[in-house]
Design an enzyme around this catalytic site. Structure first.
Site, short mmCIF file in Angstrom:
data_model
loop_
_atom_site.label_atom_id
_atom_site.label_comp_id
_atom_site.label_asym_id
_atom_site.label_seq_id
_atom_site.Cartn_x
_atom_site.Cartn_y
_atom_site.Cartn_z
N ASP A 163 -2.67 -51.36 -5.45
CA ASP A 163 -1.39 -50.83 -4.98
C ASP A 163 -0.34 -51.94 -4.85
OD1 ASP A 163 -2.39 -48.31 -4.92
OD2 ASP A 163 -2.68 -48.22 -2.74
N THR A 187 -5.37 -47.72 -16.68
CA THR A 187 -4.60 -47.26 -17.85
C THR A 187 -3.46 -46.37 -17.36
OG1 THR A 187 -5.94 -45.28 -18.06
CG2 THR A 187 -6.67 -47.23 -19.29
N GLN A 230 11.71 -53.51 -34.93
CA GLN A 230 12.46 -52.71 -35.91
C GLN A 230 13.81 -53.37 -36.23
OE1 GLN A 230 10.90 -50.12 -37.19
NE2 GLN A 230 12.53 -49.68 -38.64
N GLY A 251 13.60 -55.98 -38.58
CA GLY A 251 13.26 -55.54 -39.93
C GLY A 251 12.02 -56.26 -40.43
N GLU A 305 -5.22 -52.96 -15.27
CA GLU A 305 -5.02 -52.55 -13.86
C GLU A 305 -4.83 -51.04 -13.78
OE1 GLU A 305 -2.86 -54.98 -11.11
OE2 GLU A 305 -3.26 -56.77 -12.30
N GLY A 352 -15.02 -48.58 -16.74
CA GLY A 352 -13.63 -48.94 -16.94
C GLY A 352 -12.80 -48.13 -15.97
#
Lengths: 260, 391, 401
Positions: free
Chosen positions: B247, B373, B344, B347, B371, B138
């Site tokens: 990049d 972490t 949030q 709600g 791409e 990975g």
């Protein structure tokens, strides 16, 4: 195949609302769009061109700002746009409009097919398409939901009726007015948008079309609007909820006199 | 904010917004629920020329490249990805992942390869994918096990790639495999593969938390015969190609994050105005207002950073590891923060699948992971900082 | 130009700005200015102006008509038939024509084109016609634009009716548009109201425009006949009167007029199982809330009991649950049945414009905030999957079907 598409710029009708206090139209923020039914005509023209090559031309009659509708059509992939504009056109009804458009189509000269939307969403008359074909004295098929076959002499189309549809053979050139079922209009492409921005829109006035002054604008329009008013607004009635059997019985008793 | 976009970029932005609003919004929930690939939308994007905006005109794209440049259109790609992501991060990534698979060919392909593959990719007739990740490789890309052994005019590939976005849906794949295991990272090479090559098959489709309209599959190479003309660049360039590709592609992921965040803010704003509590709309409460203000500010900052990096690349400077990593890091962290706040604001409703906002939070998470972490992004940034210090 | 502001009289009060439906008036230097590119010369501003400061020159003054208007007499109705069956809208038209003719002290004629339709003429008389002109020819069996146009034009030129009414059907709207152009006369589409200005002996034609958001009254002052297509279900038919007598006249036409460049290869009927939407007295319609193609079955069951047609919202059609021919709304059909039962339809404005002329609207929807309840005569908040089958069952008992 040379195809002429007639379009109209309309206000987005669903946004036209009446101010209940002043009883007038609320116009703020109402966008101008290509008549939704004309979008299907444009798409069909582009598809036919992609399949059989040739040329597509979009024309509209309207004020100078209708040019933006033509550019939208170009962005979808129509080759050329012609704006038919003249102050003397103001007040044209469907007779004068179809006369003017038919003259523009004659000036274009070569054409195999004229495509229109079945009606415009502001006036809802559905008269201009057949009017154009009557002025040009060429065959027409209205409410076309499919072009089955087309060659340089004839086409076979399906015409929607109340009960189903008819399969109709018509020689070219002819006028077809199309319904929504015929296709799904594409969105513009980026190339199209760039091209539409740069393409010159051709403008024709009454003089260039050599129109009979007696037949255009208000003067040439047999009909006359004498009054515009807002319809009484429909009001909601009773809303109820509850046990299914209760609401069902209640509804039936309310409808009783109207039931067969 | 005005980013001084060109006329074409403004048109592109409007067009993508129109596609998002008219075509994507209405199918996003359904495709997410069914984990279905958005074939119809991809067709629309193709018809609208969106797959051509980062491919040079000479290869059938829309990109005007000045002399001496090989790459451009990265800002255009960011604009498109952002607008599409506003409506659905999952659909947007199907689009952006094709760019990821195309960039190595643009950057390192020879004339034959470019002429062979780019025109179809530019028209959207074919889509592309990029494959480096393996079950045991990975973040540590040097431990990849897929091998490519030269055999006459062919390379024979063996191994498995997994978590490949567009896997199975793309026609063109850029695959990284080891041509010389003894050299470690310097022994990797990049190959262009096509769907249907003998020995090339697909494994299981992953079930994901978010971006569920996109497809993530395993690629399996079982004595897959790849013509030697399909080697990208030279043997041993595999990692350089990967790094250079990332990049230039990272601003795209960052733009996806910005779009997801913006879409969530749009919904939260509208909801805050409509939702009535204590007799007034919750947007009249300062607590909510401050949340909205912070969300908007963070998004704008992320966007400004993403666009700036994209412009650097478009100017011809591809030496942007640090800046590119910063953009991806900042934008994806912003997306996670903003979407969580948006839920949030909604709600209890925000937590329910009936409302569209929870999807944004699920979609946002992946931008911190793929791409590279965000931990790897920090490594890249730090390494570069230290290198610069040492100069 | 044909509209102008009398500067001396204009006070800049801006009443006309509010009245203008086309956003064509602005106040500049405290005087109204009309943008002729936007102006439609509709005259709404003139009525609004309290100072008589707006003048519109209407070139179409009855006095200036090129025709001798008194030559034109009688009200005509196009008796549309399909497979030799007179279409229901014709009965409604005959009733209205009767009323208009009585006001004008003239008579009503029906014109019937078809093949083997002679025996239908009596029927037209029983429903209000004084006279029936019919043309019987095999080539008129199915509607075709050109021969139908040629013959109507010929008959109108021969007999000179002052009013010509036709149903706003797909045949009618296609046909008379062509006829009106050939005759050079005015045609008003899709009328929902017809009346007579007795003083000027003019037909006042009222119709909705802008998707029903505004109404316009239209006249054809200088040309004849005054032609209108009329929506279904807005007028009621007369009771059949078997004692009525009238004149039946067969018209022979020259061969050339029957020629058509288009030809019908095939006629396909799709909505055979249900009733034609525009003719239906009751429509049961379904929207997004129906959820699937299969679920439309419960609406079809209800429709069967009520002898109703099945309609659908755009959402249901776009999802592929119902064919487009069933779509009600802005991009589908406009309907005005006695009862419209909207099931699982939220009531987007695009849908409402296609059905809000219905006499009674029943809405069944689980969302109490659905906009459909704002127009519904009777609204039921609840689960349609419970209510509709229960309603069908109960109606079967009540109506003994």
């Amino acid at each position: 195949m040379e195809i002429v598409v007639c379009i109209k710029q309309v206000p987005e009708t669903t946004e036209v609302k009446i101010n209940p206090q002043t009883n007038t139209l609320i116009r703020e923020g109402v966008k101008s769009i290509i008549n939704p039914f004309d979008m299907y005509a444009l798409e069909e023209a582009i598809r036919l061109k992609e399949k059989y090559s040739g040329k597509t031309i979009v024309i509209t009659m309207g004020p100078p700002q209708a040019e933006s509708a033509l550019r939208e059509a170009l962005a979808m992939g129509i080759d050329e746009g012609i704006l038919i504009t003249d102050r003397t056109f103001a007040g044209s009804d469907t007779w004068a409009t179809s006369y003017t458009l038919s003259k523009a189509i004659l000036k274009i000269g070569n054409f195999d097919l004229v495509l229109c939307g079945k009606q415009a969403s502001d006036g809802d008359t559905a008269q201009v398409g057949p009017g154009i074909s009557a002025h040009l004295d060429i065959p027409q098929v209205t409410y076309v939901k499919k072009i089955r076959e087309i060659n340089n002499k004839n086409c076979i189309v399906e015409r929607m009726t109340e009960e189903g549809y008819e399969v109709i053979l018509t020689p070219l050139p002819c006028v077809l007015t199309v319904v929504k079922e015929i296709n799904e209009p594409r969105l513009p492409s980026l190339r199209g948008l760039m091209r539409a921005k740069q393409t010159q829109i051709i403008r024709w006035s009454a003089r260039e079309l050599k129109l009979d002054e007696e037949k255009i604008g208000l003067k040439g329009s047999p009909t006359q609007v004498v009054k515009i008013f807002s319809p009484p607004q429909r009001k909601g009635g009773v809303v109820f909820k509850g046990e299914t059997s209760e609401v069902v019985d209640k509804l039936i008793s309310l409808l009783k006199d109207q039931l067969p | 904010m005005d980013y001084f976009l060109t006329d074409q970029q403004k048109l592109l932005q409007q067009l993508c917004r129109q596609i998002a609003e008219e075509k994507i919004v209405k199918v996003a929930k359904d495709l997410d629920e069914k984990e279905e690939f958005p074939y119809e939308i991809m067709k629309i994007l193709a018809q609208s020329d969106l797959f051509g905006i980062y491919i040079p005109q000479q290869y059938g794209g829309l990109l005007e490249l000045s002399e001496g440049k090989t790459i451009g259109g990265v800002l255009d790609l960011c604009i498109a990805t952002e607008e599409l992501s506003r409506a659905c991060g999952g659909i947007a990534v199907c689009y952006a992942a094709s760019a990821l698979g195309t960039f190595p060919i643009i950057l390192y392909g020879n004339e034959e390869q470019k002429n062979k593959f780019l025109p179809d990719l530019a028209k959207g007739k074919k889509m592309a994918a990029f494959a480096i990740t393996e079950p045991e490789a990975g973040s540590d890309a040097s431990s990849i096990k897929t091998t490519a052994v030269k055999d006459g005019n062919f390379y024979i590939l063996n191994g498995v790639k997994h978590f490949i976005t567009n896997g199975g849906e793309a026609e063109v794949y850029v695959v990284i495999a080891m041509t010389d295991k003894t050299k470690g990272a310097r022994g990797a090479s990049a190959f262009i593969l096509e769907k249907g090559m003998p020995g090339f098959s697909f494994g299981k489709k992953e079930e994901k938390l978010g971006i569920r309209a996109s497809v993530t599959r395993e690629l399996i190479f079982d004595n897959c015969k790849v013509p030697k003309e399909n080697l990208l660049g030279k043997e041993g360039l595999g990692f350089i190609i990967t790094m250079k590709t990332f990049d230039v592609s990272r601003p795209g992921v960052a733009a996806q994050a910005v779009g997801i965040a913006q879409g969530a803010l749009d919904l939260a704003l509208r909801y805050a105005k409509e939702r009535q509590q204590f007799g007034k709309s919750i947007s009249s409460f300062q607590g909510i207002q401050w949340m909205l203000a912070d969300m908007a500010t963070q998004i704008e900052a992320a966007r400004a950073l993403v666009y700036s990096v994209a412009k650097i690349i478009d100017s011809g400077n591809t030496d942007v590891s640090k800046e590119s990593a910063m953009a991806k890091l900042f934008a994806s962290d912003t997306a996670m923060k903003v979407t969580t706040e948006a839920v949030q604001i909604f709600g209890g409703y925000g937590y329910m699948r009936d409302y569209p906002i929870e999807k944004y939070m699920r979609d946002a998470k992946i931008t911190q992971i793929y791409e590279g972490t965000n931990q790897i992004q920090r490594n890249i940034i730090a390494l570069q900082l230290i290198k610069e210090m040492a100069k | 130009m044909s509209i102008k502001i009398v500067i001396e009289k204009c006070t800049g009060c801006s009443l006309c700005i509010k009245a203008c439906p086309f956003d064509a008036i602005k106040i500049l230097d405290k005087k109204a200015v009309i943008d002729l590119n936007k102006c439609n010369l509709c005259g709404a501003c003139i009525d609004s102006c309290k100072f008589k400061a707006i003048l519109i020159e209407k070139p179409l003054d009855i006095q200036k008509s090129p025709l001798n208007l008194s030559d034109y007499k009688g009200v005509w109705v196009f008796a549309e038939q399909k497979k030799s069956i007179i279409q229901p809208v014709v009965w409604e038209l005959l009733a209205k024509a009767r009323e208009l003719a009585d006001k004008l002290k003239t008579d009503v004629s029906a014109v019937l084109l078809g093949s083997g339709v002679k025996n239908k003429a009596e029927e037209l008389i029983r429903y209000g016609a004084d006279r029936v002109y019919f043309v019987d020819d095999e080539s008129l069996n199915n509607f075709l634009d050109e021969p139908y146009t040629n013959i109507l034009v010929k008959l109108i030129q021969k007999y000179k009716p002052e009013i010509f009414l036709c149903g706003a059907t797909s045949i009618g709207r296609s046909l008379v548009s062509r006829v009106a152009v050939k005759l050079y006369t005015g045609l008003t589409a899709d009328c929902t109201g017809l009346d007579i200005d007795l003083e000027k002996r003019l037909l006042l034609q009222t119709r909705p425009a802008f998707g029903g958001n505004i109404m316009a009254t239209i006249i054809t002052p200088c040309y004849r006949p005054q032609m209108a297509t009329v929506r279904h279900k807005v007028f009621s038919a007369l009771e059949e009167d078997k004692t009525r007598k009238g004149e039946i006249i067969e018209e022979k036409m020259e061969e050339g007029l029957f020629k058509s460049r288009t030809s019908i290869l095939e006629v396909i009927e799709e909505v055979s199982s249900t009733v034609n939407l525009s003719e239906a007295d009751i429509i049961v319609s379904g929207g997004r809330g129906i959820g699937s193609k299969e679920n439309f079955k419960i609406l079809e069951d209800l429709a069967k009991v009520l002898n109703a047609a099945v309609g659908a919202s755009r959402a249901a059609v776009d999802s592929g649950w119902m064919p487009y021919s069933h779509q009600v709304g802005q991009t589908g059909r406009t309907v005005a049945p006695k009862i419209y039962i909207a099931c699982g339809i939220s009531g987007q404005i695009q849908h409402l414009v296609g059905m809000q002329a219905s006499k009674i609207i029943v809405a069944i929807n689980k969302d109490p905030d659905a906009p459909i309840f704002k127009v519904a005569t009777y609204g039921i908040v609840g689960d349609l999957f419970e209510i509709v089958p229960a309603l069908t069952k109960r109606l079967k008992e009540v109506l003994k079907r």
